[in-house]
Design a protein around this motif. Structure first.
Motif, PDB file in Angstrom:
ATOM      1  N   ASP A 208       0.831  -1.205   0.000  1.00 13.25           N
ATOM      2  CA  ASP A 208       0.000   0.000   0.000  1.00 13.25           C
ATOM      3  C   ASP A 208       0.866   1.255   0.000  1.00 13.25           C
ATOM      4  OD1 ASP A 208      -2.231  -1.586   0.061  1.00 13.25           O
ATOM      5  OD2 ASP A 208      -2.776  -1.148   2.139  1.00 13.25           O
ATOM      6  N   MET A 209       1.951   1.210   0.736  1.00 14.37           N
ATOM      7  CA  MET A 209       2.792   2.391   0.926  1.00 14.37           C
ATOM      8  C   MET A 209       3.723   2.652  -0.257  1.00 14.37           C
ATOM      9  SD  MET A 209       4.963   3.195   4.362  1.00 14.37           S
ATOM     10  CE  MET A 209       6.042   4.617   4.552  1.00 14.37           C
ATOM     11  N   LEU A 210       4.010   1.620  -1.053  1.00 17.61           N
ATOM     12  CA  LEU A 210       4.979   1.761  -2.135  1.00 17.61           C
ATOM     13  C   LEU A 210       4.629   2.875  -3.113  1.00 17.61           C
ATOM     14  CD1 LEU A 210       6.073  -1.847  -3.178  1.00 17.61           C
ATOM     15  CD2 LEU A 210       7.497  -0.005  -2.246  1.00 17.61           C
ATOM     16  N   ALA A 211       3.351   2.996  -3.470  1.00 16.29           N
ATOM     17  CA  ALA A 211       2.954   3.993  -4.471  1.00 16.29           C
ATOM     18  C   ALA A 211       3.179   5.416  -3.989  1.00 16.29           C
ATOM     19  CB  ALA A 211       1.494   3.797  -4.860  1.00 16.29           C
ATOM     20  N   ALA A 212       3.263   5.613  -2.676  1.00 15.21           N
ATOM     21  CA  ALA A 212       3.469   6.953  -2.126  1.00 15.21           C
ATOM     22  C   ALA A 212       4.937   7.302  -1.994  1.00 15.21           C
ATOM     23  CB  ALA A 212       2.798   7.058  -0.755  1.00 15.21           C
ATOM     24  N   GLN A 218      14.992  -0.869  -8.678  1.00 11.00           N
ATOM     25  CA  GLN A 218      14.254  -2.124  -8.683  1.00 11.00           C
ATOM     26  C   GLN A 218      14.704  -3.069  -7.581  1.00 11.00           C
ATOM     27  OE1 GLN A 218      14.340  -4.172 -12.433  1.00 11.00           O
ATOM     28  NE2 GLN A 218      13.031  -5.843 -11.747  1.00 11.00           N
ATOM     29  N   THR A 219      16.011  -3.181  -7.382  1.00  8.47           N
ATOM     30  CA  THR A 219      16.522  -4.094  -6.358  1.00  8.47           C
ATOM     31  C   THR A 219      16.079  -3.668  -4.974  1.00  8.47           C
ATOM     32  OG1 THR A 219      18.454  -4.632  -7.713  1.00  8.47           O
ATOM     33  CG2 THR A 219      18.590  -5.108  -5.351  1.00  8.47           C
ATOM     34  N   SER A 220      16.241  -2.382  -4.674  1.00 11.18           N
ATOM     35  CA  SER A 220      15.867  -1.884  -3.353  1.00 11.18           C
ATOM     36  C   SER A 220      14.365  -1.965  -3.123  1.00 11.18           C
ATOM     37  CB  SER A 220      16.350  -0.443  -3.186  1.00 11.18           C
ATOM     38  OG  SER A 220      17.755  -0.373  -3.264  1.00 11.18           O
ATOM     39  N   ASP A 221      13.597  -1.671  -4.172  1.00 10.31           N
ATOM     40  CA  ASP A 221      12.145  -1.704  -4.024  1.00 10.31           C
ATOM     41  C   ASP A 221      11.637  -3.110  -3.699  1.00 10.31           C
ATOM     42  OD1 ASP A 221      11.997   0.976  -4.521  1.00 10.31           O
ATOM     43  OD2 ASP A 221      11.377   0.783  -6.606  1.00 10.31           O
TER      44      ASP A 221
END
Length: 434
Positions: A208-212, A218-221
Motif C-alpha cells: 500500500d505504501m509503495l505507491a506513495a 528495482q533491487t531496493s524496491d
C-alpha cells in the motif's frame, strides 16, 4: 471526526445577486436569469467557467476549463504551484486544443511514484488568448491532492493530523497520541516547537505504501521495506503494521520538527550537519536499539570511533553506518545533557541563519568541532582523536587493525527513510532527504 477523502472535482461558477428579494418579481426573475447565464470569468472578450481538477493517486492530475470568445480561442495554459517544500515549484501546462469560439481546455500531468506526496496543496489558475490578441487570467484556486486509493479517516490535535484506513477510531486515537507525545517530548527535551501543521499518513501494508514513495531502484524496491519517511516538509509516511512503529514515529516527526525550525530558504533548505539531524531524532525515540550502542561500545574498545568532523554526512561505507548512528546519538546526548536544552535550541536557531558548523558551535558553546570531538571522547573514556581534515573530507578515522562494527540491527531508522530488510541479508539503502 469526518473521513478524509480526495476533494472531488469542483465547478467554480459565480452566481448572481440573490439578495434582491425586495424588487418586483418580474425584475428579480430577469436579474436571476441573467446572472445564472453569466460565466464565471470575463475579461476582454473571453469568458471562462467550469474549472475542474481531477486526480488519481500516483497516476495523474487533470485540469480543465470551458472557454468562450467572440473570436477563436487560440491558446490556453494552466499554471499550477505544488506546495511540496520550502521552495514550491510552479509549472505551466499548455492545453492541446483546436481553435474555436467555444472550447474545453484540458491539461493532464502524468505522475509517477512519489512525484507528489499525499496531502500536497495545489494552487492553480488558467490563462487564455484569442485570435484578436485578447487575454484572460482566472483567479487562483486550491486543490488538495490526497491518496484516493483508500478510504482515509482523519483525526487532529493542535497542529497534528493523522490519516489512516482499515481500522477503527481507537486505532487512530492511539496513533495520534503517539505523534503528539513524540512532539511534546522533543519540545521538553530540546525546546523546539512544531511551527507548521504536520500530516502523518499511516499505511497498513508495505505494498500500500509503495505507491506513495519515490522508487529507490528495482533491487531496493523489492528487497527493502520502508518503515517511515519524511516525504515532505510537513508530511510523514508510516508503515502502521510494523512492531517498532512508535520509535519510527518519534524519529521521523523529530526530523519534521527540526527541519521546519532550521530551514533557511536563502540557502536552499536545511543547513544542519547529519550528526545533529539524526542524533536529535534518535534522542527523541522511545528507546535506542542495542545495535547502535553495541557498535559505539565496540568502537570505543577498539579505538575506531569516527571523528565528529566526519559525521557531517552519513557514512558511505556500509560497515560504518550503524556506528554513525550510534555516535550521532551519543554526541547529541552529550551536548544536550551537559550544556542544556536552551543551548541546543540556540544552536538550531543559529543554523537557521545559515551559519556553518564551526561558527555555530563557537557562537553557542565557545568551541569548535575538534574541541567537541575531544570533550565528547573524554566522557566516553576514549583517547583524543588526531586533528582531521576540514569538512568535505568525510572519511572515517578507523585504524587498520580495528575490528568492524557489528552488523546492522533489524528495523533501524535510517536517515529520512527508516528501512527494514526483506530476506536473509541485511542490505541498507541510504537516501537524501527531500
Amino acid at each position: 471526526m469526518k473521513p478524509a477523502r480526495r476533494r472531488p472535482a469542483h465547478d467554480d461558477e459565480r452566481q448572481g445577486p440573490l439578495a434582491l428579494r425586495l424588487l418586483p418579481v418580474v425584475v428579480l426573475g430577469l436579474l436571476l436569469l441573467a446572472a445564472l447565464a453569466a460565466p464565471a470569468f470575463a475579461q476582454a472578450g473571453i469568458t471562462a467557467s467550469g474549472l475542474k481538477v481531477e486526480s488519481r493517486f500516483a497516476e495523474y492530475i487533470r485540469f480543465s476549463v470551458k472557454l468562450q470568445s467572440d473570436s477563436n480561442i487560440t491558446a490556453a495554459s494552466v499554471f499550477a504551484r505544488y506546495n511540496t517544500g520550502e521552495r514550491p515549484t510552479t509549472t505551466q501546462g499548455k492545453a492541446e486544443l483546436t481553435p474555436d469560439k467555444s472550447v474545453t481546455a484540458v491539461f493532464t500531468r502524468t505522475l509517477t511514484r512519489g512525484a507528489l506526496v499525499p496531502g500536497t496543496d495545489v494552487e492553480y489558475y488558467w490563462q487564455a488568448e484569442n485570435a484578436n490578441g485578447q487575454t484572460l487570467k482566472t483567479e487562483t484556486f486550491k486543490y488538495a491532492y490526497l491518496d484516493d486509493r483508500f478510504d482515509f479517516k482523519s483525526l487532529s490535535s493542535g497542529k497534528v493530523t493523522v490519516y489512516w484506513y482499515g481500522a477503527d477510531d481507537s486505532y487512530g486515537r492511539e496513533r495520534l497520541r503517539v505523534c503528539v507525545a513524540a512532539i511534546d517530548r522533543l519540545t521538553k527535551q530540546i525546546g523546539v516547537d512544531l511551527q507548521q501543521e504536520a500530516r502523518i499518513f499511516i499505511y497498513r501494508t508495505r505494498n500500500d505504501m509503495l505507491a506513495a514513495l519515490p522508487s529507490k531502484g528495482q533491487t531496493s524496491d523489492t528487497t527493502l521495506t520502508v518503515l517511515g519517511e519524511l516525504a515532505g516538509p510537513n508530511t510523514v509516511l508510516l508503515l502502521g503494521g510494523d512492531s517498532n512503529v512508535n520509535n519510527t514515529t518519534a524519529h521521523e516527526l523529530s526530523h519534521l520538527v527540526v527541519h521546519l525550525a532550521t530551514t533557511n530558504p536563502l540557502i536552499g533548505g536545511v543547513n544542519i550537519p547529519a550528526w545533529l539531524d539524526e542524533g536529535l531524532s534518535m534522542y527523541n525515540q522511545d528507546s535506542v536499539e542495542s545495535g547502535y550502542t553495541g557498535a559505539l561500545n565496540q568502537a570505543i574498545r577498539t579505538d575506531s570511533l569516527i571523528s565528529v568532523r566526519s559525521l557531517s554526512a552519513i557514512a558511505g561505507q556500509s560497515d560504518q553506518v550503524v556506528l554513525f548512528y550510534g555516535e550521532a546519538y551519543s554526541v547529541v546526548k552529550y551536548l544536550t545533557e551537559t550544556y542544556g536544552k536552551d543551548n541546543m535550541l540556540k544552536l538550531l536557531s543559529v543554523f537557521k541563519r545559515g551559519a556553518l558548523v564551526e561558527g555555530a558551535l563557537e557562537e553557542v558553546y565557545g568551541f569548535g568541532v575538534q574541541e567537541l570531538d575531544n570533550r565528547w571522547r573524554q566522557t566516553l573514556g576514549a583517547p583524543a582523536a588526531q586533528a582531521t581534515a576540514p569538512a568535505g573530507a568525510a572519511q572515517a578515522s578507523t585504524p587498520a587493525s580495528s575490528s568492524p562494527p557489528p552488523a546492522a540491527p533489524s528495523n533501524v531508522p535510517i536517515n529520512c527513510a527508516c528501512l527494514a530488510p526483506l530476506g536473509l541479508a541485511l542490505a541498507w539503502l541510504f537516501t537524501r532527504r527531500l
